[in-house]
Design an enzyme around this catalytic site. Structure first.
Site, PDB file in Angstrom:
ATOM      1  N   LYS A 214      43.764  40.374  57.005  1.00 31.50           N
ATOM      2  CA  LYS A 214      43.735  41.028  57.756  1.00 31.50           C
ATOM      3  C   LYS A 214      42.490  40.941  59.058  1.00 31.50           C
ATOM      4  CE  LYS A 214      42.317  46.455  57.463  1.00 31.50           C
ATOM      5  NZ  LYS A 214      41.247  47.068  57.303  1.00 31.50           N
ATOM      6  N   ARG A 272      44.543  46.612  50.366  1.00 29.96           N
ATOM      7  CA  ARG A 272      44.790  47.041  49.167  1.00 29.96           C
ATOM      8  C   ARG A 272      46.060  48.441  49.789  1.00 29.96           C
ATOM      9  NH1 ARG A 272      39.759  48.480  49.377  1.00 29.96           N
ATOM     10  NH2 ARG A 272      38.622  50.343  49.516  1.00 29.96           N
ATOM     11  N   HIS A 388      53.129  42.749  20.950  1.00 25.29           N
ATOM     12  CA  HIS A 388      52.503  42.141  20.219  1.00 25.29           C
ATOM     13  C   HIS A 388      51.156  41.196  20.170  1.00 25.29           C
ATOM     14  CE1 HIS A 388      57.115  41.600  17.958  1.00 25.29           C
ATOM     15  NE2 HIS A 388      57.002  42.598  19.709  1.00 25.29           N
TER      16      HIS A 388
HETATM   17  O1  F6P Z   1      37.464  40.375  49.284  1.00 28.08           O
HETATM   18  C1  F6P Z   1      38.103  41.980  49.642  1.00 28.08           C
HETATM   19  C2  F6P Z   1      39.261  41.906  50.432  1.00 28.08           C
HETATM   20  O2  F6P Z   1      38.259  42.711  51.226  1.00 28.08           O
HETATM   21  C3  F6P Z   1      40.340  42.827  50.336  1.00 28.08           C
HETATM   22  O3  F6P Z   1      39.884  44.474  50.724  1.00 28.08           O
HETATM   23  C4  F6P Z   1      40.913  42.501  50.927  1.00 28.08           C
HETATM   24  O4  F6P Z   1      42.883  43.210  50.326  1.00 28.08           O
HETATM   25  C5  F6P Z   1      41.368  40.347  50.567  1.00 28.08           C
HETATM   26  O5  F6P Z   1      39.675  40.984  50.379  1.00 28.08           O
HETATM   27  C6  F6P Z   1      41.232  40.165  51.937  1.00 28.08           C
HETATM   28  O6  F6P Z   1      41.116  40.014  53.141  1.00 28.08           O
HETATM   29  P1  F6P Z   1      42.000  39.987  54.450  1.00 28.08           P
HETATM   30  O7  F6P Z   1      43.718  40.189  54.106  1.00 28.08           O
HETATM   31  O8  F6P Z   1      41.082  40.161  55.654  1.00 28.08           O
HETATM   32  O9  F6P Z   1      41.674  38.180  54.142  1.00 28.08           O
END
Ligand code: F6P
Length: 527
Positions: A214, A272, A388
């Site tokens: 992201k 997420r 198990h």
């Molecule tokens: O460090 C946590 C976080 O920001 C998560 O919320 C997110 O999914 C992950 O890191 C990866 O972030 P990015 O997609 O910006 O690399």
């Protein structure tokens, strides 16, 4: 709009009284005897997901009070505000619109922000939806082109957290629907053992790397992306434009990295909650545009259920209320998820981020410490393997751990006898947890009355998976809304990142000044 925190409502006080009088010693076995309609009353068909909640420590009187709590907290207004583009993620000043990613092209009407004046983060939700549609179309066309490109045999998704767990879990879950002739790899850990292990299986000319981030700044992903490109060039790869694509809100950073093929998304998609966006490209390559549309449609059906069903017959609401009942009244500290389907083996890991990163908070939206517990620990393994291993503790341990079974009616293989055995085990475990074995003494005594929920999918297809995941997303929203916390930020992950940046150069310099004695001692050991 102001929302009332659970502990400030009349229903909360009433629930505490009710718990002492009626909840603490509640025995679901007696409740089944007293109410012949109990299974019907506490089971429900939601879109694609049937859920039996009847083995839980709950009855109509408790559920009525929990529903009142939801009303007192303004749950419906909070839900509607989120879908309408309100800045529900206030600490980051962002809307929370992953629901818009699932909105179908065929339905014109999107939720209108103007209906909730004063809470508008997205001024023009219709234009946001146009961008969603445009990106979705481009991303799915690209996915189809890759599917049709026999020269590409390996797709490697490099990402971490939400940029890994959702796509990885879904590609595994839908393996029966996957394109033949393609292998999928997921690299998340900065531990070079993971990437090195994958690279050993690849040839540059037949590999497509998807850099999923992201922010396009995450240390692990950037390190893996750089190493992947270095390997690609060293191994004779020449056409970076053909063999690398980026999925990110930070298209400029991806371009600066040298990637020409980029698919964007928006800051109103939490990491997420991002598998529905271009982060889901690996899923789309695996199951095709049609499959991806079905995944979105399943999730949208659950969105509609959550938005429109009355609270009393709204499955995400009922589950979220049960979570609050168990966490804040019974004091149960964890919840176990046992998917009775091997393809759902990464679901518990996905749910850990979804639930604990969302609701693992200790302050309310105004930054005040909350005097009650929030997220439980979520954990699990596929059945029957867990039986198990840790099921001993679930049956006879000192802690009560509510368990969630997920069973799928139809199998996707034709091996004789396996599926009935699998389903029989799921049913037997849930029955054993409930019934116990009170007539045997000492070590063979099973206390019973151990709560569980049981979800049934007819088959594990894209639509059912979409609905199941949206169900979990909304259930997390419900408990977070009642607790009055921001379920959509994650400041708690930041401190460790800052410290790691400081510590990394010390591993070569040996400088331990300013470190606590334990960290200094360990650093010396690891040099
Ligand atoms: O460090 C946590 C976080 O920001 C998560 O919320 C997110 O999914 C992950 O890191 C990866 O972030 P990015 O997609 O910006 O690399």
């Amino acid at each position: 709009m102001s929302f009332t925190r659970c502990d400030a409502t009349p229903a909360w006080a009433e629930l505490h009284r009710h718990f002492e009088a009626h909840g603490r010693d509640f025995d679901a076995r007696h409740a089944f005897v007293a109410d012949p309609e109990r299974f019907t009353r506490f089971s429900q068909q939601a879109p694609h997901v049937f859920a039996d909640l009847s083995k839980n420590r709950i009855d109509a009187a408790t559920e009525a009070r929990l529903l009142q709590l939801a009303r007192d907290c303004g749950l419906e207004a909070q839900r509607d505000a989120m879908f309408a583009g309100a800045a529900s993620n206030a600490t980051e000043g962002r809307a929370v619109l992953h629901g818009l990613l699932r909105h179908p092209d065929s339905e014109e009407k999107v939720p209108v922000a103007q209906e909730l004046p004063g809470f508008i983060a997205i001024e023009n939700i219709a234009s946001a939806f146009q961008q969603v549609q445009g990106t979705r179309e481009a991303m799915l066309a690209y996915a189809e082109a890759v599917r049709g490109d026999a020269a590409i045999t390996d797709v490697v998704n490099i990402g971490i957290g939400g940029s890994d767990l959702g796509p990885q879990m879904a590609v595994l879950a839908l393996e029966a629907y996957r394109a033949p002739g393609k292998r999928f790899h997921f690299v998340s850990n900065v531990d070079g053992h993971e990437l090195a292990g994958v690279l050993r299986q690849l040839r540059p000319e037949s590999t497509l790397f998807l850099i999923a981030s992201k922010t396009f700044t995450t240390t692990e992903t950037m390190a893996n992306a750089q190493s992947a490109r270095a390997w690609f060039e060293a191994a004779g790869g020449t056409d970076v434009a053909r063999h690398f694509a980026a999925l990110t809100t930070n298209v400029a950073a991806a371009r600066a990295f040298g990637i020409r093929t980029t698919f964007g998304f928006w800051d109103w998609v939490g990491g997420r909650y991002s598998l529905w966006s271009s982060i889901g490209l690996s899923i789309a390559i695996a199951i095709g545009a049609k499959g991806f549309h079905a995944l979105l449609a399943g999730a949208h059906a659950m969105d509609q259920h959550f938005r429109t069903a009355p609270l009393a017959s709204n499955l995400p609401v009922r589950l979220g209320l049960l979570d609050v009942w168990y966490r804040n009244f019974h004091g149960f500290t964890s919840r176990c998820v046992a998917p009775y389907h091997q393809a759902l083996r990464r679901l518990p890991a996905f749910l850990q981020q979804l639930e604990m990163e969302s609701n693992g908070k200790r302050v309310d939206r105004d930054g005040h410490a909350v005097p009650y517990a929030t997220s439980p620990v979520v954990w699990g393994e596929p059945g029957t393997n867990g039986q198990h291993a840790f099921f001993q503790m679930l049956h006879q341990g000192t802690d009560v751990v509510p368990l969630e079974f997920i069973a799928v009616r139809d199998a996707e293989h034709d091996l004789t006898g396996h599926h009935p055995k699998l389903l029989a085990n799921a049913l037997a475990q849930a029955a054993a947890l409930l019934q116990g074995q009170a007539d045997a003494g000492g070590h063979k005594h099973f206390p019973g009355n151990r709560p569980s929920s049981f979800f049934v999918l007819e088959r594990l297809d894209p639509a059912s998976l979409g609905a199941l995941l949206a169900l979990y997303e909304h259930r997390v929203f419900v408990s977070g809304a009642l607790w009055g916390i921001n379920s959509f930020d994650q400041w708690g992950v930041e401190l460790g990142k800052v410290l790691a940046r400081d510590i990394e150069p010390r591993l070569s310099s040996g400088d331990v000044s300013g470190l606590d004695a334990s960290t200094a001692g360990l650093l010396q050991r690891l040099r």
